[in-house]
Scaffold this motif. Structure first.
Motif, PDB file in Angstrom:
ATOM      1  N   ILE A 103       0.871  -1.179   0.000  1.00 39.69           N
ATOM      2  CA  ILE A 103       0.000   0.000   0.000  1.00 39.69           C
ATOM      3  C   ILE A 103       0.903   1.223   0.000  1.00 39.69           C
ATOM      4  CG2 ILE A 103      -1.730   1.317   1.277  1.00 39.69           C
ATOM      5  CD1 ILE A 103      -2.675  -1.299   2.518  1.00 39.69           C
ATOM      6  N   VAL A 104       0.695   2.122  -0.945  1.00 41.32           N
ATOM      7  CA  VAL A 104       1.499   3.343  -1.023  1.00 41.32           C
ATOM      8  C   VAL A 104       0.578   4.561  -1.043  1.00 41.32           C
ATOM      9  CG1 VAL A 104       3.364   2.168  -2.238  1.00 41.32           C
ATOM     10  CG2 VAL A 104       1.614   3.360  -3.557  1.00 41.32           C
ATOM     11  N   SER A 105       1.081   5.643  -0.496  1.00 39.71           N
ATOM     12  CA  SER A 105       0.331   6.894  -0.506  1.00 39.71           C
ATOM     13  C   SER A 105       1.060   7.998  -1.252  1.00 39.71           C
ATOM     14  CB  SER A 105       0.032   7.347   0.928  1.00 39.71           C
ATOM     15  OG  SER A 105      -0.808   6.422   1.585  1.00 39.71           O
ATOM     16  N   SER A 106       2.289   7.692  -1.690  1.00 41.02           N
ATOM     17  CA  SER A 106       3.089   8.691  -2.391  1.00 41.02           C
ATOM     18  C   SER A 106       3.964   8.015  -3.429  1.00 41.02           C
ATOM     19  CB  SER A 106       3.969   9.468  -1.408  1.00 41.02           C
ATOM     20  OG  SER A 106       4.965   8.611  -0.870  1.00 41.02           O
ATOM     21  N   LEU A 107       4.426   8.803  -4.394  1.00 38.48           N
ATOM     22  CA  LEU A 107       5.347   8.286  -5.401  1.00 38.48           C
ATOM     23  C   LEU A 107       6.654   7.845  -4.750  1.00 38.48           C
ATOM     24  CD1 LEU A 107       5.864   7.803  -8.410  1.00 38.48           C
ATOM     25  CD2 LEU A 107       6.643  10.173  -8.591  1.00 38.48           C
ATOM     26  N   LYS A 108       7.091   8.577  -3.743  1.00 36.26           N
ATOM     27  CA  LYS A 108       8.340   8.245  -3.052  1.00 36.26           C
ATOM     28  C   LYS A 108       8.287   6.856  -2.426  1.00 36.26           C
ATOM     29  CE  LYS A 108      11.445   9.825   0.618  1.00 36.26           C
ATOM     30  NZ  LYS A 108      11.678  10.852   1.676  1.00 36.26           N
ATOM     31  N   SER A 109       7.184   6.539  -1.778  1.00 29.28           N
ATOM     32  CA  SER A 109       7.084   5.232  -1.125  1.00 29.28           C
ATOM     33  C   SER A 109       7.099   4.104  -2.154  1.00 29.28           C
ATOM     34  CB  SER A 109       5.847   5.150  -0.235  1.00 29.28           C
ATOM     35  OG  SER A 109       4.665   5.395  -0.961  1.00 29.28           O
TER      36      SER A 109
ATOM     37  N   HIS B 227       8.687   4.220  -5.057  1.00 32.62           N
ATOM     38  CA  HIS B 227      10.087   4.144  -5.478  1.00 32.62           C
ATOM     39  C   HIS B 227      10.913   3.314  -4.495  1.00 32.62           C
ATOM     40  CE1 HIS B 227      10.493   6.500  -9.054  1.00 32.62           C
ATOM     41  NE2 HIS B 227      10.020   7.600  -8.521  1.00 32.62           N
ATOM     42  N   VAL B 228      10.788   3.633  -3.219  1.00 31.98           N
ATOM     43  CA  VAL B 228      11.596   2.962  -2.199  1.00 31.98           C
ATOM     44  C   VAL B 228      11.317   1.466  -2.193  1.00 31.98           C
ATOM     45  CG1 VAL B 228      11.992   2.732   0.281  1.00 31.98           C
ATOM     46  CG2 VAL B 228      11.806   5.004  -0.735  1.00 31.98           C
ATOM     47  N   ILE B 229      10.043   1.105  -2.201  1.00 31.90           N
ATOM     48  CA  ILE B 229       9.681  -0.317  -2.140  1.00 31.90           C
ATOM     49  C   ILE B 229      10.172  -1.057  -3.381  1.00 31.90           C
ATOM     50  CG2 ILE B 229       7.732  -1.933  -2.178  1.00 31.90           C
ATOM     51  CD1 ILE B 229       6.214   0.204  -0.470  1.00 31.90           C
ATOM     52  N   CYS B 230       9.889  -0.529  -4.557  1.00 34.74           N
ATOM     53  CA  CYS B 230      10.266  -1.226  -5.789  1.00 34.74           C
ATOM     54  C   CYS B 230      11.777  -1.343  -5.944  1.00 34.74           C
ATOM     55  CB  CYS B 230       9.652  -0.526  -7.003  1.00 34.74           C
ATOM     56  SG  CYS B 230       7.874  -0.767  -7.141  1.00 34.74           S
ATOM     57  N   LYS B 231      12.508  -0.301  -5.584  1.00 36.72           N
ATOM     58  CA  LYS B 231      13.966  -0.359  -5.690  1.00 36.72           C
ATOM     59  C   LYS B 231      14.552  -1.383  -4.719  1.00 36.72           C
ATOM     60  CE  LYS B 231      14.908   4.272  -7.498  1.00 36.72           C
ATOM     61  NZ  LYS B 231      15.566   5.583  -7.255  1.00 36.72           N
ATOM     62  N   MET B 232      14.026  -1.407  -3.497  1.00 35.01           N
ATOM     63  CA  MET B 232      14.530  -2.352  -2.503  1.00 35.01           C
ATOM     64  C   MET B 232      14.173  -3.783  -2.883  1.00 35.01           C
ATOM     65  SD  MET B 232      16.290  -0.780  -0.182  1.00 35.01           S
ATOM     66  CE  MET B 232      16.262  -1.778   1.300  1.00 35.01           C
ATOM     67  N   TRP B 233      12.948  -4.000  -3.340  1.00 38.78           N
ATOM     68  CA  TRP B 233      12.542  -5.349  -3.750  1.00 38.78           C
ATOM     69  C   TRP B 233      13.385  -5.831  -4.929  1.00 38.78           C
ATOM     70  CZ3 TRP B 233       6.494  -6.161  -3.550  1.00 38.78           C
ATOM     71  CH2 TRP B 233       6.059  -6.023  -2.218  1.00 38.78           C
ATOM     72  N   ASP B 234      13.668  -4.930  -5.846  1.00 37.86           N
ATOM     73  CA  ASP B 234      14.481  -5.285  -7.005  1.00 37.86           C
ATOM     74  C   ASP B 234      15.910  -5.624  -6.575  1.00 37.86           C
ATOM     75  OD1 ASP B 234      15.477  -5.647  -9.543  1.00 37.86           O
ATOM     76  OD2 ASP B 234      15.599  -3.506 -10.003  1.00 37.86           O
TER      77      ASP B 234
ATOM     78  N   SER C 245       0.683   9.973 -11.183  1.00 37.59           N
ATOM     79  CA  SER C 245       2.143   9.813 -11.165  1.00 37.59           C
ATOM     80  C   SER C 245       2.545   8.417 -10.707  1.00 37.59           C
ATOM     81  CB  SER C 245       2.781  10.879 -10.263  1.00 37.59           C
ATOM     82  OG  SER C 245       2.487  10.644  -8.894  1.00 37.59           O
ATOM     83  N   ILE C 246       1.830   7.874  -9.735  1.00 36.97           N
ATOM     84  CA  ILE C 246       2.135   6.522  -9.248  1.00 36.97           C
ATOM     85  C   ILE C 246       1.814   5.490 -10.320  1.00 36.97           C
ATOM     86  CG2 ILE C 246       1.519   4.757  -7.548  1.00 36.97           C
ATOM     87  CD1 ILE C 246       1.060   7.032  -5.534  1.00 36.97           C
ATOM     88  N   ILE C 247       0.687   5.667 -10.996  1.00 31.75           N
ATOM     89  CA  ILE C 247       0.320   4.733 -12.072  1.00 31.75           C
ATOM     90  C   ILE C 247       1.352   4.781 -13.189  1.00 31.75           C
ATOM     91  CG2 ILE C 247      -1.374   4.260 -13.889  1.00 31.75           C
ATOM     92  CD1 ILE C 247      -3.550   5.217 -11.929  1.00 31.75           C
ATOM     93  N   LEU C 248       1.769   5.984 -13.577  1.00 29.27           N
ATOM     94  CA  LEU C 248       2.761   6.137 -14.635  1.00 29.27           C
ATOM     95  C   LEU C 248       4.069   5.445 -14.268  1.00 29.27           C
ATOM     96  CD1 LEU C 248       3.496   7.415 -17.365  1.00 29.27           C
ATOM     97  CD2 LEU C 248       4.226   9.468 -16.116  1.00 29.27           C
ATOM     98  N   GLN C 249       4.504   5.625 -13.024  1.00 29.67           N
ATOM     99  CA  GLN C 249       5.749   4.993 -12.583  1.00 29.67           C
ATOM    100  C   GLN C 249       5.607   3.476 -12.540  1.00 29.67           C
ATOM    101  OE1 GLN C 249       8.828   6.705 -11.788  1.00 29.67           O
ATOM    102  NE2 GLN C 249       9.348   4.588 -12.235  1.00 29.67           N
ATOM    103  N   THR C 250       4.437   3.006 -12.129  1.00 29.31           N
ATOM    104  CA  THR C 250       4.207   1.562 -12.087  1.00 29.31           C
ATOM    105  C   THR C 250       4.294   0.963 -13.482  1.00 29.31           C
ATOM    106  OG1 THR C 250       2.777   1.833 -10.147  1.00 29.31           O
ATOM    107  CG2 THR C 250       2.629  -0.256 -11.331  1.00 29.31           C
ATOM    108  N   ARG C 251       3.784   1.677 -14.491  1.00 27.93           N
ATOM    109  CA  ARG C 251       3.864   1.188 -15.875  1.00 27.93           C
ATOM    110  C   ARG C 251       5.323   1.048 -16.310  1.00 27.93           C
ATOM    111  NH1 ARG C 251      -0.548  -0.597 -14.583  1.00 27.93           N
ATOM    112  NH2 ARG C 251      -2.438   0.657 -14.890  1.00 27.93           N
ATOM    113  N   GLU C 252       6.175   1.947 -15.834  1.00 24.55           N
ATOM    114  CA  GLU C 252       7.601   1.845 -16.157  1.00 24.55           C
ATOM    115  C   GLU C 252       8.222   0.612 -15.493  1.00 24.55           C
ATOM    116  OE1 GLU C 252       9.685   5.461 -15.349  1.00 24.55           O
ATOM    117  OE2 GLU C 252       8.289   6.698 -16.513  1.00 24.55           O
ATOM    118  N   TYR C 253       7.787   0.327 -14.285  1.00 28.97           N
ATOM    119  CA  TYR C 253       8.276  -0.878 -13.613  1.00 28.97           C
ATOM    120  C   TYR C 253       7.765  -2.137 -14.323  1.00 28.97           C
ATOM    121  CZ  TYR C 253      10.304   1.654  -9.664  1.00 28.97           C
ATOM    122  OH  TYR C 253      11.089   2.462  -8.895  1.00 28.97           O
TER     123      TYR C 253
END
Length: 350
Positions: free
Chosen positions: A134-140, A142-149, A191-199
């Motif tokens: 669950i995220v409430s911001s673009l920053k969160s 980013h942090v989760i996806c980068k760490m999981w990766d 912005s979160i949806i757009l970033q998720t599409r990049e992931y």
């Protein structure tokens, strides 16, 4: 607007609606199973889920783990093959043990917020369980996806964007929650949806995004989908269903609530939330409530300093002692005006 099924890996929900996990005891196997049977994703909240077990006060952890398995089994019986998930807060004491218990019970999906679920991928290794932060911001995100990766070479199977109009503990400041319109949260969602599409492109997999917070009816759902979301998560609307696991008095408190009765509160565990004004809230403002037991709920809780026990307050409410408990709710709780069946809500949203 057309409704496309919500696909989470090999799992498919016919209607792209996830029922939010609501604790303590509001969304258990009864509600989750009914939602899954109707074509959505039913979600059980693990927050102090074992409060009805005889040994809860003496052995809260063992009681909770036992109840997790019981409620998942109950939901399965009702689900008719539908998707069952659990909501487990990262801030929960013994978080890893709750995750392992749910995985061992064969849960389809774990949704996790109230903190960053950095090590969740490791906890579900060698299982079919899907994971969703669950995220409430673009920053969160980013942090989760980068760490999981970096740590696990894993991407989310689903992303839940929880906005400021949601119920329960929230990832916003009290000031932000007091004026949600000023946040322009639609821009955050985009912005979160757009970033998720990049992931998605990076990991070569579909990562559906659902929007939560303030979703009450078909119009709200259509708006979320128009922003690019794949589905929605709804909690408050399901509280006043016949299938909801809360007591009749709890449901009536929602039905009776007016818009001005809904306010922002500071939870004793350090996070702001939204609740319905009642006698209990007035009492805790005036005097610290006695805390005879520690139920080992949230890592941020300091029993010697808090004004009241949030576990006890939420249990009192869900059992029907609404003047002696805390009634968490979403911003649209005042729109609940009648009891209804889960299937009727899905007919409206389909």
């Amino acid at each position: 607007m057309d409704r496309k099924p919500l696909k989470i890996g090999e799992l498919t929900a016919r209607i792209p609606v996830i029922q939010g996990g609501m604790g303590v005891g509001v969304s258990l196997g009864g509600l989750a199973g009914s939602v899954a049977a109707a074509g959505g994703v039913g979600v059980i909240s693990t927050a102090q889920i074992g409060w009805r077990e005889e040994d809860f006060k003496k052995n809260p952890l063992e009681a909770n783990f036992r109840a997790v398995k019981k409620e998942i089994a109950k939901a399965r019986e009702l689900a008719q093959g539908g998707i069952i998930g659990v909501n487990i807060m990262v801030a929960t004491q013994h978080y890893q043990d709750y995750v392992k218990t749910a995985v061992s019970a064969g849960i389809d999906l774990i949704i996790s917020g109230a903190g960053l679920p950095i090590d969740l991928p490791k906890m579900v290794e060698n299982s079919k369980t899907k994971i969703a932060p669950i995220v409430s911001s673009l920053k969160s995100l980013h942090v989760i996806c980068k760490m999981w990766d970096r740590k696990y070479h894993r991407a989310p199977d689903l992303v839940v964007i929880e906005g400021p109009k949601a119920g329960g503990h929230l990832g916003f400041t009290k000031e932000e929650l007091s004026d949600t319109d000023a946040l322009d949260y639609d821009s955050v969602i985009r912005s979160i949806i757009l970033q998720t599409r990049e992931y998605e492109e990076k990991f070569g997999k579909e990562i559906p995004v659902v929007v939560a917070g303030g979703i009450f009816d078909r119009e709200d759902m259509d708006h979320a989908l128009s922003l690019g979301a794949d589905g929605v998560q709804m909690g408050t609307r399901f509280v006043t269903t016949y299938e909801c696991d809360a007591s009749p008095a709890y449901k009536q408190a929602y039905i009776k609530a007016e818009k001005e009765d809904i306010c922002i509160v500071q939870s004793p565990v350090g996070m702001p939330g939204r609740a319905i004004k009642n006698e209990f809230m007035e009492r805790v403002k005036a005097k610290r409530q006695p805390i005879p037991y520690c139920y080992h709920c949230i890592t941020t809780c300091k029993p010697k300093e808090i004004p009241y026990c949030i576990t006890d307050a939420l249990v009192q409410a869900v059992e029907g002692n609404v003047d002696h408990g805390l009634l968490f709710c979403g911003a649209n709780a005042y729109r609940c005006r009648k009891l209804e069946y889960v299937k009727d809500i899905f007919q409206e949203l389909a």
